[in-house]
Motif scaffolding. Structure first.
Motif, PDB file in Angstrom:
ATOM      1  N   MET A 182       0.841  -1.196   0.000  1.00  0.00           N
ATOM      2  CA  MET A 182       0.000   0.000   0.000  1.00  0.00           C
ATOM      3  C   MET A 182       0.879   1.250   0.000  1.00  0.00           C
ATOM      4  SD  MET A 182      -3.021   1.063   2.657  1.00  0.00           S
ATOM      5  CE  MET A 182      -3.945   2.575   2.415  1.00  0.00           C
ATOM      6  N   SER A 183       0.578   2.191  -0.869  1.00  0.00           N
ATOM      7  CA  SER A 183       1.399   3.391  -0.973  1.00  0.00           C
ATOM      8  C   SER A 183       1.068   4.364   0.155  1.00  0.00           C
ATOM      9  CB  SER A 183       1.184   4.061  -2.322  1.00  0.00           C
ATOM     10  OG  SER A 183      -0.171   4.457  -2.463  1.00  0.00           O
ATOM     11  N   LYS A 184       2.051   5.200   0.502  1.00  0.00           N
ATOM     12  CA  LYS A 184       1.811   6.226   1.512  1.00  0.00           C
ATOM     13  C   LYS A 184       2.345   7.557   0.995  1.00  0.00           C
ATOM     14  CE  LYS A 184       6.012   5.363   4.267  1.00  0.00           C
ATOM     15  NZ  LYS A 184       6.529   5.090   5.627  1.00  0.00           N
ATOM     16  N   PRO A 185       1.633   8.653   1.274  1.00  0.00           N
ATOM     17  CA  PRO A 185       2.041   9.955   0.756  1.00  0.00           C
ATOM     18  C   PRO A 185       3.341  10.434   1.386  1.00  0.00           C
ATOM     19  CG  PRO A 185       0.202  10.183   2.270  1.00  0.00           C
ATOM     20  CD  PRO A 185       0.395   8.715   2.049  1.00  0.00           C
ATOM     21  N   ILE A 186       4.096  11.233   0.624  1.00  0.00           N
ATOM     22  CA  ILE A 186       5.340  11.830   1.111  1.00  0.00           C
ATOM     23  C   ILE A 186       5.092  13.324   1.286  1.00  0.00           C
ATOM     24  CG2 ILE A 186       7.761  12.307   0.568  1.00  0.00           C
ATOM     25  CD1 ILE A 186       7.763   9.748  -1.116  1.00  0.00           C
ATOM     26  N   PRO A 187       5.310  13.849   2.483  1.00  0.00           N
ATOM     27  CA  PRO A 187       5.013  15.266   2.728  1.00  0.00           C
ATOM     28  C   PRO A 187       6.097  16.183   2.152  1.00  0.00           C
ATOM     29  CG  PRO A 187       5.935  14.276   4.699  1.00  0.00           C
ATOM     30  CD  PRO A 187       5.780  13.151   3.705  1.00  0.00           C
ATOM     31  N   LEU A 188       5.742  17.432   1.989  1.00  0.00           N
ATOM     32  CA  LEU A 188       6.718  18.438   1.590  1.00  0.00           C
ATOM     33  C   LEU A 188       7.757  18.625   2.687  1.00  0.00           C
ATOM     34  CD1 LEU A 188       4.756  21.443  -0.004  1.00  0.00           C
ATOM     35  CD2 LEU A 188       6.603  20.135  -1.066  1.00  0.00           C
ATOM     36  N   SER A 189       8.998  18.903   2.268  1.00  0.00           N
ATOM     37  CA  SER A 189      10.054  19.255   3.208  1.00  0.00           C
ATOM     38  C   SER A 189      10.699  20.545   2.709  1.00  0.00           C
ATOM     39  CB  SER A 189      11.074  18.122   3.314  1.00  0.00           C
ATOM     40  OG  SER A 189      11.641  17.841   2.045  1.00  0.00           O
ATOM     41  N   ARG A 190      11.801  20.948   3.319  1.00  0.00           N
ATOM     42  CA  ARG A 190      12.498  22.156   2.902  1.00  0.00           C
ATOM     43  C   ARG A 190      13.954  21.813   2.605  1.00  0.00           C
ATOM     44  NH1 ARG A 190       9.669  26.712   1.731  1.00  0.00           N
ATOM     45  NH2 ARG A 190      11.077  28.138   2.815  1.00  0.00           N
ATOM     46  N   HIS A 191      14.481  22.463   1.571  1.00  0.00           N
ATOM     47  CA  HIS A 191      15.898  22.303   1.232  1.00  0.00           C
ATOM     48  C   HIS A 191      16.441  23.671   0.858  1.00  0.00           C
ATOM     49  CE1 HIS A 191      19.429  19.976  -0.204  1.00  0.00           C
ATOM     50  NE2 HIS A 191      19.578  21.024  -0.990  1.00  0.00           N
ATOM     51  N   GLN A 192      17.435  24.128   1.575  1.00  0.00           N
ATOM     52  CA  GLN A 192      18.024  25.451   1.342  1.00  0.00           C
ATOM     53  C   GLN A 192      16.948  26.533   1.301  1.00  0.00           C
ATOM     54  OE1 GLN A 192      21.162  26.206   1.294  1.00  0.00           O
ATOM     55  NE2 GLN A 192      22.314  24.387   0.743  1.00  0.00           N
ATOM     56  N   GLY A 193      15.948  26.388   2.169  1.00  0.00           N
ATOM     57  CA  GLY A 193      14.900  27.392   2.267  1.00  0.00           C
ATOM     58  C   GLY A 193      13.799  27.279   1.234  1.00  0.00           C
ATOM     59  N   LEU A 194      13.840  26.246   0.383  1.00  0.00           N
ATOM     60  CA  LEU A 194      12.842  26.082  -0.672  1.00  0.00           C
ATOM     61  C   LEU A 194      12.057  24.786  -0.465  1.00  0.00           C
ATOM     62  CD1 LEU A 194      15.048  27.064  -3.763  1.00  0.00           C
ATOM     63  CD2 LEU A 194      13.396  28.511  -2.557  1.00  0.00           C
ATOM     64  N   ASP A 195      10.798  24.775  -0.914  1.00  0.00           N
ATOM     65  CA  ASP A 195       9.973  23.571  -0.816  1.00  0.00           C
ATOM     66  C   ASP A 195      10.574  22.445  -1.652  1.00  0.00           C
ATOM     67  OD1 ASP A 195       8.113  24.695   0.874  1.00  0.00           O
ATOM     68  OD2 ASP A 195       6.764  25.313  -0.743  1.00  0.00           O
ATOM     69  N   ALA A 196      10.594  21.256  -1.087  1.00  0.00           N
ATOM     70  CA  ALA A 196      11.199  20.111  -1.758  1.00  0.00           C
ATOM     71  C   ALA A 196      10.438  18.843  -1.400  1.00  0.00           C
ATOM     72  CB  ALA A 196      12.668  19.968  -1.358  1.00  0.00           C
ATOM     73  N   ILE A 197      10.629  17.846  -2.228  1.00  0.00           N
ATOM     74  CA  ILE A 197      10.134  16.498  -1.960  1.00  0.00           C
ATOM     75  C   ILE A 197      11.335  15.562  -1.948  1.00  0.00           C
ATOM     76  CG2 ILE A 197       8.915  14.528  -2.966  1.00  0.00           C
ATOM     77  CD1 ILE A 197       7.010  16.323  -1.640  1.00  0.00           C
ATOM     78  N   LYS A 198      11.492  14.819  -0.852  1.00  0.00           N
ATOM     79  CA  LYS A 198      12.530  13.789  -0.805  1.00  0.00           C
ATOM     80  C   LYS A 198      11.875  12.430  -0.956  1.00  0.00           C
ATOM     81  CE  LYS A 198      16.572  11.947   1.514  1.00  0.00           C
ATOM     82  NZ  LYS A 198      17.533  12.050   2.639  1.00  0.00           N
ATOM     83  N   LEU A 199      12.130  11.802  -2.088  1.00  0.00           N
ATOM     84  CA  LEU A 199      11.606  10.468  -2.356  1.00  0.00           C
ATOM     85  C   LEU A 199      12.548   9.427  -1.765  1.00  0.00           C
ATOM     86  CD1 LEU A 199      10.670  10.904  -6.126  1.00  0.00           C
ATOM     87  CD2 LEU A 199       9.139  11.055  -4.156  1.00  0.00           C
ATOM     88  N   GLU A 200      11.994   8.481  -1.027  1.00  0.00           N
ATOM     89  CA  GLU A 200      12.786   7.380  -0.477  1.00  0.00           C
ATOM     90  C   GLU A 200      12.034   6.086  -0.732  1.00  0.00           C
ATOM     91  OE1 GLU A 200      15.355   8.719   3.229  1.00  0.00           O
ATOM     92  OE2 GLU A 200      13.242   9.181   3.574  1.00  0.00           O
ATOM     93  N   SER A 201      12.642   5.194  -1.499  1.00  0.00           N
ATOM     94  CA  SER A 201      12.020   3.897  -1.756  1.00  0.00           C
ATOM     95  C   SER A 201      12.345   2.953  -0.606  1.00  0.00           C
ATOM     96  CB  SER A 201      12.507   3.330  -3.087  1.00  0.00           C
ATOM     97  OG  SER A 201      13.873   2.991  -3.012  1.00  0.00           O
ATOM     98  N   PRO A 202      11.560   1.883  -0.423  1.00  0.00           N
ATOM     99  CA  PRO A 202      11.796   0.966   0.694  1.00  0.00           C
ATOM    100  C   PRO A 202      13.189   0.347   0.703  1.00  0.00           C
ATOM    101  CG  PRO A 202       9.607   0.611  -0.210  1.00  0.00           C
ATOM    102  CD  PRO A 202      10.304   1.563  -1.141  1.00  0.00           C
ATOM    103  N   ASP A 203      13.848   0.259  -0.467  1.00  0.00           N
ATOM    104  CA  ASP A 203      15.187  -0.351  -0.510  1.00  0.00           C
ATOM    105  C   ASP A 203      16.305   0.638  -0.192  1.00  0.00           C
ATOM    106  OD1 ASP A 203      15.394   1.162  -2.839  1.00  0.00           O
ATOM    107  OD2 ASP A 203      14.983  -0.535  -4.152  1.00  0.00           O
TER     108      ASP A 203
END
Length: 285
Positions: free
Chosen positions: A1-22
């Motif tokens: 089952m998939s789960k949403p990834i929330p927004l984060s911040r990188h160098q003061g800008l909105d970012a998405i960090k994708l992390e796969s189970p592996d």
């Protein structure tokens, strides 16, 4: 089952960090739809990002994978490399699946883009990271009533330990535009060894390319394959031009090599309602 990834911040800008189970990961900014990082499962960072790069709204980031649209370089009336890499993109979705992580970002025309490029469009940037692979897909739809032409590229900066240890395979026999010498040439040998100021657009690239880095005790092989893109750009500024770049340390030309999936020689024409899709698949072998 998939789960949403929330927004984060990188160098003061909105970012998405994708992390796969592996354990594989990738980071993308909403600013510019800019891919900043890719770490394969069990591996290390594959992209170069300049430590002197500006992370500011309206400014392109130096490194990672900028999205070039709708103009490549200064080949037209727009600002260099177009406007997509410095515009805010919208997050459509980001989620972790059973064996991967996915994100989709979207950019549409607005009053500012129409002032310089009077066309209605929609871009979608899709990322999928899993294991030793990263897939980057760029789609464009003509949302207006008139046809338009555009050039595009995924301007990938690959991190390397030393330029002297790097080579590119898969270009033999291809014709290319040498922007340094301003002349059309043919690649005669299989192995391209980057030296000095290198700025080439290879045409009709059909087979995968291989970035090799051969150290004294280490070897890295990164396969670069694209679909929908006709050309491939190989670029490194060399010492003199790198010293003239305000957002790159003088010696850092030795730390990256750009190999870009692109369509430049023959721009893409979309009629009203038509779409185009291009994809770049990166695999650490």
């Amino acid at each position: 089952m998939s789960k949403p990834i929330p927004l984060s911040r990188h160098q003061g800008l909105d970012a998405i960090k994708l992390e796969s189970p592996d354990g594989a990961s990738a980071t993308v900014l909403l600013h510019g739809g800019h891919v900043l990082s890719w770490v394969p499962a069990g591996g290390v960072e594959q992209f170069y990002v300049s430590p002197d790069s500006a992370f500011a709204l309206g400014q392109p980031v130096r490194g990672g994978v900028p999205v070039i649209f709708p103009q490549f370089s200064a080949r037209g009336p727009l600002q260099r490399h177009g406007f997509a890499r410095s515009k805010p993109w919208q997050l459509v979705m980001a989620e972790q699946g059973a064996d991967d992580a996915l994100a989709v970002l979207r950019l549409t025309d607005d009053a500012a883009t129409r002032m310089v490029w009077p066309h209605a469009f929609e871009l979608e940037l899709s990322l999928r990271v899993s294991g030793r692979s990263l897939q980057i897909e760029l789609a464009c739809e003509n949302k207006g009533e008139q046809a338009f032409d555009f050039s595009t590229a995924l301007h990938s900066y690959f991190a390397i330990n030393d330029l002297d240890e790097a080579s590119v395979q898969g270009l033999a026999g291809l014709h290319y535009w040498d922007a340094v010498a301003a002349v059309e040439k043919q690649q005669r040998v299989e192995l391209l060894l980057p030296t000095g100021d290198l700025d080439r657009i290879y045409h009709q690239v059909k087979e995968p390319l291989l970035l090799r880095e051969q150290g004294i005790s280490t070897e890295r092989r990164l396969q670069i394959q694209h679909q929908g893109f006709d050309d491939a750009v190989v670029w490194n500024p060399g010492a003199e031009k790198c010293a003239a770049l305000a957002d790159v340390p003088d010696a850092d030309y030795r730390k990256f090599l750009c190999i870009e999936a692109a369509t430049i020689e023959h721009p893409i024409r979309l009629q009203a309602g038509e779409s185009w899709v291009g994809r770049q698949d990166l695999t650490l072998l």
